[in-house]
Design a protein around this motif. Structure first.
Motif, PDB file in Angstrom:
ATOM      1  N   PHE A  74      57.999  46.231  73.452  1.00 14.61           N
ATOM      2  CA  PHE A  74      57.172  45.820  72.659  1.00 14.61           C
ATOM      3  C   PHE A  74      56.788  44.063  72.680  1.00 14.61           C
ATOM      4  N   LEU A  90      57.558  42.236  55.438  1.00 16.41           N
ATOM      5  CA  LEU A  90      56.109  42.429  55.938  1.00 16.41           C
ATOM      6  C   LEU A  90      55.219  42.076  54.724  1.00 16.41           C
ATOM      7  N   LEU A  91      54.474  41.150  54.929  1.00 14.40           N
ATOM      8  CA  LEU A  91      53.619  40.725  53.966  1.00 14.40           C
ATOM      9  C   LEU A  91      52.206  41.363  53.911  1.00 14.40           C
ATOM     10  N   THR A  92      51.657  41.685  55.113  1.00 12.51           N
ATOM     11  CA  THR A  92      50.503  42.505  55.153  1.00 12.51           C
ATOM     12  C   THR A  92      50.495  43.645  55.912  1.00 12.51           C
ATOM     13  N   ASP A  93      49.619  44.340  55.785  1.00 13.54           N
ATOM     14  CA  ASP A  93      49.256  45.662  56.538  1.00 13.54           C
ATOM     15  C   ASP A  93      49.017  45.511  58.037  1.00 13.54           C
ATOM     16  N   GLU A  94      48.703  44.264  58.370  1.00 14.04           N
ATOM     17  CA  GLU A  94      48.491  43.880  59.893  1.00 14.04           C
ATOM     18  C   GLU A  94      49.445  43.524  60.422  1.00 14.04           C
ATOM     19  N   THR A  95      50.738  43.244  59.799  1.00 15.73           N
ATOM     20  CA  THR A  95      51.845  42.973  60.503  1.00 15.73           C
ATOM     21  C   THR A  95      52.669  44.117  61.173  1.00 15.73           C
ATOM     22  N   LYS A  96      53.496  43.742  62.434  1.00 15.67           N
ATOM     23  CA  LYS A  96      54.351  44.926  62.890  1.00 15.67           C
ATOM     24  C   LYS A  96      55.557  44.459  63.239  1.00 15.67           C
ATOM     25  N   ILE A  97      56.488  45.249  62.789  1.00 19.41           N
ATOM     26  CA  ILE A  97      57.847  45.031  63.413  1.00 19.41           C
ATOM     27  C   ILE A  97      58.385  46.248  64.165  1.00 19.41           C
ATOM     28  N   ASN A  98      59.164  45.694  65.237  1.00 21.73           N
ATOM     29  CA  ASN A  98      59.902  46.858  66.054  1.00 21.73           C
ATOM     30  C   ASN A  98      61.359  46.434  66.026  1.00 21.73           C
ATOM     31  N   THR A  99      62.153  47.097  65.496  1.00 26.45           N
ATOM     32  CA  THR A  99      63.732  47.005  65.394  1.00 26.45           C
ATOM     33  C   THR A  99      64.576  47.695  66.017  1.00 26.45           C
ATOM     34  N   VAL A 113      63.202  47.386  56.602  1.00 30.12           N
ATOM     35  CA  VAL A 113      62.001  46.801  56.584  1.00 30.12           C
ATOM     36  C   VAL A 113      61.387  47.124  55.333  1.00 30.12           C
ATOM     37  N   GLY A 114      60.757  45.958  54.541  1.00 30.53           N
ATOM     38  CA  GLY A 114      60.293  46.520  53.406  1.00 30.53           C
ATOM     39  C   GLY A 114      59.685  45.169  52.743  1.00 30.53           C
ATOM     40  N   GLN A 115      59.475  45.215  51.554  1.00 33.35           N
ATOM     41  CA  GLN A 115      58.705  44.003  50.597  1.00 33.35           C
ATOM     42  C   GLN A 115      59.496  43.359  49.925  1.00 33.35           C
TER      43      GLN A 115
END
Lengths: 473, 482, 251
Positions: A65, A364-373, A392-394
């Protein structure tokens, strides 16, 4: 947009490798410098390994990633000799952590910058200074430990660093010594050309010793830089190390750090990896618990925005029984930022009574962010208590509503919740002035102030932000 | 006293794999090995429509270019794909008008397995399709079902009677290019089950397929396709056994599920293929691709699996949550003992808004076995307000086994919530002692505790399966600590 | 029924019981009292067969047999019941299933026919009635999510089902409100017979208001330092354990 992430002309894997191989061969004599035969052997072996395996690529599990290709350029400059031997560091940089009384050491573009002495010996016998110099003065120690902790066979980055290594930080703490003040090493990148820097750090703590080490990375330039740091840290029996790695770099800098820890019996490690800014950041923490009763606390915090990318790789090898490790990595991603967490706990067949915990939490604060964990557990012993969690959440909407119903405006409420989220990691920092400073930085960062200065905020003369951007809505 | 406990545990004897018998039935076999001729042979034998030959050959040619995957946490000797018989069918086929025409040997086989095929003897409310060595032997309750418009038949029959449905749906969820084993299956599969539930129909009984590998050196490659039209419901059960053989047998299956708007499909598996002996000799290599798609809004699919057999398990029943407000579930109990290796889990790919998924996985490792959970949860950018909750627990019995957890979480929007929790621990000494103090011996105590531990999943199984599964768990773990 | 002679036991290298003697006969109720850390729970563990202990010396006989050689589940089947101080939670295992397994194992041991599901349920109902336990403990998993009081009631309920010859109640009264305490005490009294015996281990005298002991022993520093009738408990309550310490010093 950072140039790093949009380097459309990035080179092919092999081309970049060949450039580096060429550079090595061409500058062979300079690189060798004062290395002894043993070090030279290590270097040559690493070079062959790199020549064969090259740079990591996306096909590797731990690079799935994080695409290293944007880093592949043909215009990097490498200093094969120090240009910063006798420089007054205070003229170009002062540390922002005011009350922190430390033995402060500065590396500029990977080379030790000193005013008087490249290698100091404190009264208690502790040696702090340049690795380049240590190879000359303490060859026995350097030869014994250098390359003994870093895992050369698995990491192209490590073999590359080992092939090119020249200078970096060297610390030797003798048995039974408690180093009075924290040691702070500031790694500055300053260049008007794109630079490629490979510092090598070697830290050895003797039996029953005690060391606090703060490792800061900064850049003083908007220019493109690629730093590939390798640190080897040995904790002998009963040693205690409180280790911090703080980063606040420009968006055009790529910082890849490989931190290797080896813990002997009853040793205690507290490791904190704090990433506040940086175009391309990869932190690898590799911990070997080789004997009984070791304790390791591995904490991480990452706050990324715009199109920054952070990749935290944490590997814990429980190779002996009765040890405990605890990982807590937390991150907030904004704008188009992307993040990776790869944690692996390996508990060997004979590592009974192991306690290993692993936790990665993300907002995550926006829909453009991405996280792989990927929090992995690989367990071969039965008497263990292991757990992991990833979320992962808000921000908690109930909490937000509750705060708003008490009259707190939404923006402040959000900031408070984010700060509380990050605070769980920040409060683990045990050096008070550093904690206070990081607290301020995190607050600023979460208000969106830090990113505007873009770099060297620690050195910012004005404490007032230029303007406040509301990143939270 | 500690030793005492261990001794007691050691004393518990290995129970025999009660499905390990072999039935001497004449079979019709393809020659060993795999070439385009083998595929034509199968295609001809099965008298399939032309599009099938094209499909099979494409899959075969693609497979030839692929490499066997190596990323799973399993180790096995290389499989010689030319040393396998790709088609073996009980010779006394073809169509049975009624049960009296079925080969008595065959009926006896299924009776031994506890699956009576004679309708009058059946448990009320379960329709059975029995597949032996890749060929569907008989399907029961067909008439009752067809009155409702439900199609439940062997795959071969469906190819004859409903080619248009198969052409429309087959390989739409798992394309032949999906992976090495899926490509292999697509090239050589011989039979399986097909289920079609028309719009608005609730299938009144549980549909069930029993798979049985019987012939030696035979691979079993079956294919199941379930299509649930708008507003329909079906619960489907699958059970598997194989005779004890010292060589390994390959099983590479595909299951595809399509759930249209408001449809619900429950798919339950009790997998008890021959696991090999204590030393790891023999056993089934179980490489299975199972995937469902919640194609339209409000669809729901749930996978429940109890995995106790097979020498190697490589299996990730997955779901694509494409419609909005869709629901995906995965409940799994995987037990490994002796030398077994399992790498199993699920993928939840969310692309619909407000989609929900739940993963509950309970791994139990005993003996020298290795048991891994591997799962992916992906929230695409479009899958806003979606949620996943995963819980993956591992229980270790004895200090020579391994328990591993490999979750992959990939989130690309800000409004979704993903939570993953996992724990690994050994069986609790306190719980064991509590049972002992109440007079329950070690073997039973382990059975009780493990069944309790797996209860969340076992509860999801239909009644008849749940009882069988509970027994299986206890039996699989006998002589597990040592 | 139970004879303990000169028993010394250590846990992780630390000597806990130091030459303890105790004799329990059929029909008797013994109370063992003592301050924290005196070895009360260790004594319960020895009798029930917990495995973390090391027997340093001494012997324990039960119904003429060397108890120390018998595995814990056989002890249970032979009639020894331990009411745990901290009953463990066993998630997913219902009490019904758990106790039916336990009872049928015991019946098998005694060469009796196992109880059918219906018979067992009837037995459960009966016992519940006798004990006046109204809450629906039986449908829940063993001890899971139980309050302290519920756990202890559940122990007594299990005791009623198993009908032990020798019941050891380890701090069964701790953390109970007065109503729960009455249920527990009532249970013990109802189950009291000529041919069985009960050993109540407790820190406080409170339970002994409801369960009248024939003998009271004071356990201190791994030894029984004083034995007497039920009045000893009252004296202890009044004067506290320091009184024992003082009197020990004098002697």
């Amino acid at each position: 947009m950072t140039e790093l992430n949009h380097n459309n002309n990035s080179l092919k894997h092999d081309v970049f490798k060949n450039i580096l191989v060429g550079l090595y061969e061409k500058n062979h004599d300079k690189i060798i410098g004062n290395s002894s035969v043993i070090i030279q052997k290590l270097r040559q072996k690493a070079f062959e390994h790199f020549k064969q395996n090259g740079f990591p690529d996306k096909k590797m599990e731990s690079w799935r990633f994080t695409n290293p290709e944007p880093l592949f350029r043909d215009d990097y400059h490498i200093d094969f000799e120090s240009k910063f031997r006798k420089i007054d560091v205070s003229k170009i940089f002062t540390c922002d952590v005011y009350d922190l009384d430390t033995y402060c050491i500065t590396l500029i573009n990977g080379w030790f910058a000193y005013q008087n002495s490249p290698l100091s010996r404190l009264k208690d016998g502790t040696v702090i200074g340049s690795l380049y110099k240590a190879m000359e003065i303490y060859p026995d120690i350097v030869e014994k430990y250098l390359g003994s902790v870093a895992k050369i066979n698995e990491q192209g980055l490590v073999s590359l660093n080992t092939a090119f290594m020249q200078d970096g930080l060297f610390i030797y703490v003798p048995d039974n010594v408690k180093v009075e003040k924290p040691v702070q090493v500031i790694n500055i990148v300053d260049s008007d050309k794109p630079v490629f820097i490979q510092p090598r750090n070697l830290i050895i703590t003797g039996k029953n010793s005690n060391l606090t080490l703060v490792h800061c990375d900064h850049s003083l330039t908007h220019n493109i830089s690629f730093t590939n740091t390798v640190s080897e840290v040995v904790l002998h029996e009963n040693a205690f190390i409180d280790h911090y790695k703080v980063q606040n770099k420009g968006r055009n800098s790529a910082l890849l750090t490989s931190l290797f820890f080896l813990q002997e019996k009853n040793s205690i490690l507290a490791n904190n990896v704090i990433t506040l800014n940086g175009g391309f950041t990869r932190n690898q923490v590799d911990l070997s618990l080789t004997d009984e009763n070791c304790t390791a606390d591995l904490n991480g915090l990452y706050l990324m925005d715009r199109n920054q990318h952070v990749d935290n790789q944490v590997f814990v090898d429980h190779a002996a029984s009765n040890s405990r490790s605890n990982q807590l990595y937390k991150g907030i991603l904004d704008d188009q930022a992307s993040g990776v967490f790869y944690g692996k706990v390996l508990v060997g067949r004979n590592s009974q009574n192991t306690k290993a915990f692993q936790n990665n939490k993300n907002i995550l604060l926006t829909d453009e962010t991405k996280i792989n964990t990927q929090p992995f557990l690989e367990i071969y012993a039965d008497d263990v208590k292991c757990s992991h969690g990833a979320t992962v959440g808000q921000l908690d909407t109930d909490a937000l509503f509750y705060m708003r119903s008490r009259g707190i405006c939404e923006r402040t409420a959000k900031q408070m919740l984010m700060y509380a989220f990050a605070g769980e990691v920040v409060k683990k920092i045990s050096i008070e002035p550093l904690r206070d400073n990081i607290t301020k930085l995190v607050e600023k960062r979460l208000k969106g102030e830090l990113s505007i200065c873009d770099q060297c905020i620690l050195n910012c003369s004005s404490r007032e932000p230029r303007f406040i951007q509301n990143i939270l809505d | 006293m500690q030793n005492n406990n261990n001794k007691l545990i050691n004393k518990v004897t290995q129970s025999d794999y009660k499905y390990g018998f072999y039935t001497d039935i004449e079979t019709d076999k393809a020659p060993k090995g795999l070439t385009e001729d083998t595929i034509r042979f199968i295609w001809e034998k099965k008298n399939e429509p032309d599009f099938m030959l094209d499909f099979r050959l494409k899959a075969f040619r693609h497979w030839q270019k692929m490499k066997e995957p190596t990323w799973a946490h399993i180790q096995y000797n290389p499989i010689d794909y030319q040393d396998i018989i790709y088609y073996a069918a009980p010779r006394k086929k073809p169509q049975y008008e009624n049960m009296n025409q079925v080969d008595p040997e065959l009926l006896e086989t299924f009776n031994k397995l506890g699956i009576p095929l004679e309708e009058q003897k059946q448990l009320a409310g379960v329709a059975v399709d029995a597949v032996m060595d890749s060929t569907s032997v008989t399907t029961t309750y067909k008439k009752a079902l067809s009155e409702k418009g439900i199609i439940f038949s062997s795959f071969s029959e469906a190819l004859q009677n409903h080619p248009e449905l198969l052409q429309k749906y087959m390989a739409t969820v798992v394309p032949y290019t999906d992976n090495f084993f899926a490509a292999l299956n697509s090239a050589v599969f011989s039979d399986g089950s097909f289920v079609y539930i028309p719009k608005g129909v609730r299938c009144p009984i549980e549909l069930s397929t029993y798979f049985r590998i019987n012939a030696a050196n035979t691979g079993q490659f079956e294919r199941t396709l379930i299509v649930a039209e708008e507003g329909s419901y079906v619960s489907y059960l699958e059970g598997c056994t194989a005779p004890m053989r010292s060589e390994n047998q390959l099983h590479a299956a595909i299951v595809e599920i399509v759930a249209h708007k408001n449809a619900e499909v429950k798919y339950s598996t009790v997998q008890n293929w021959w696991p090999g002996d204590k030393k790891g000799k023999g056993g089934v290599f179980n490489f299975v691709t199972k995937r469902g798609i919640c194609k339209e809004d409000n669809a729901k699919i749930s996978w429940t699996q109890v995995e106790t057999g097979s020498a190697i398990t490589w299996k990730y029943p997955s779901l694509i949550l494409k419609g909005n407000n869709t629901t995906g579930e995965f409940f799994s109990v995987a037990v490994t003992n002796n030398m077994q290796q399992a790498d199993t889990g699920t993928k939840m790919i969310h692309s619909g808004k407000n989609s929900r998924s739940t993963i509950i996985s309970k791994g139990i490792s005993a003996g020298k076995s290795n048991n891994s959970y591997r799962g992916l949860v992906k929230m695409s950018k479009e899958a806003t307000n979606s949620r996943n909750y995963s819980q993956c627990d591992s229980l270790l019995l004895g200090n020579k086994s391994g328990a591993h957890t490999f979750p992959y979480i990939d989130v690309q929007n800000k409004s979704s919530i993903v939570e993953h929790e996992a724990t690994t621990s050994k069986i609790s000494e306190d719980q064991l002692f509590y049972c002992l103090q109440r007079g329950i011996d070690v073997e039973n105590a382990i059975g009780l505790i493990v069944n309790g531990y797996a209860k969340d999943v076992l509860n999801k199984l239909p009644m008849e399966f749940a009882v069988e599964a509970q027994k299986l768990l206890s039996v699989s773990l006998e002589r597990s600590i040592g | 029924m139970l004879t303990i002679k000169n028993l010394s036991v250590s846990v992780e290298g630390k000597l806990i019981l130091k030459g303890l003697n105790l004799e329990v006969k059929e029909g008797e109720v013994h109370a063992i009292m003592g301050p924290n850390g005196s070895g009360k729970s260790t004594l319960a563990s020895v009798i029930s067969g917990r495995n973390y202990l090391t027997i340093e010396q001494g012997e324990v006989t039960y119904m003429g047999k060397n108890l120390l050689e018998i595995p814990p589940e056989v002890r249970s089947k032979e009639g020894i019941f331990l009411g745990f101080q901290y009953p463990v939670e066993i998630p997913g295992v219902s009490i019904t299933n758990f106790m039916r397994t336990a009872i049928n194992e015991k019946r098998k041991h005694l060469e009796l026919k196992p109880l059918s599901g219906a018979e067992f349920l009837k037995l459960m109902e009966e016992k519940q009635k006798i004990l006046k336990i109204q809450s629906k403990l039986t449908n829940r998993s063993v001890n899971e999510g139980f309050s302290g009081g519920e756990k202890k009631k559940n122990e007594i309920f299990q005791m009623a089902l198993l009908e032990p010859k020798l019941a050891i109640l380890d701090e069964t009264d701790s953390g109970l409100d007065i109503d729960a305490l009455k249920v527990v005490a009532n249970g013990v009294n109802l189950l009291r017979r000529k041919d069985n015996a009960t050993v109540v281990i407790t820190h406080y005298q409170r339970l002994l208001d409801y369960v009248i002991p024939d003998f009271v022993h004071v356990l201190f520093d791994g030894m029984i330092v004083k034995s007497g009738g039920k009045e000893l408990a009252l004296e202890l309550e009044e004067k506290g354990y320091n009184w024992i310490k003082e009197s020990l010093k004098k002697t």
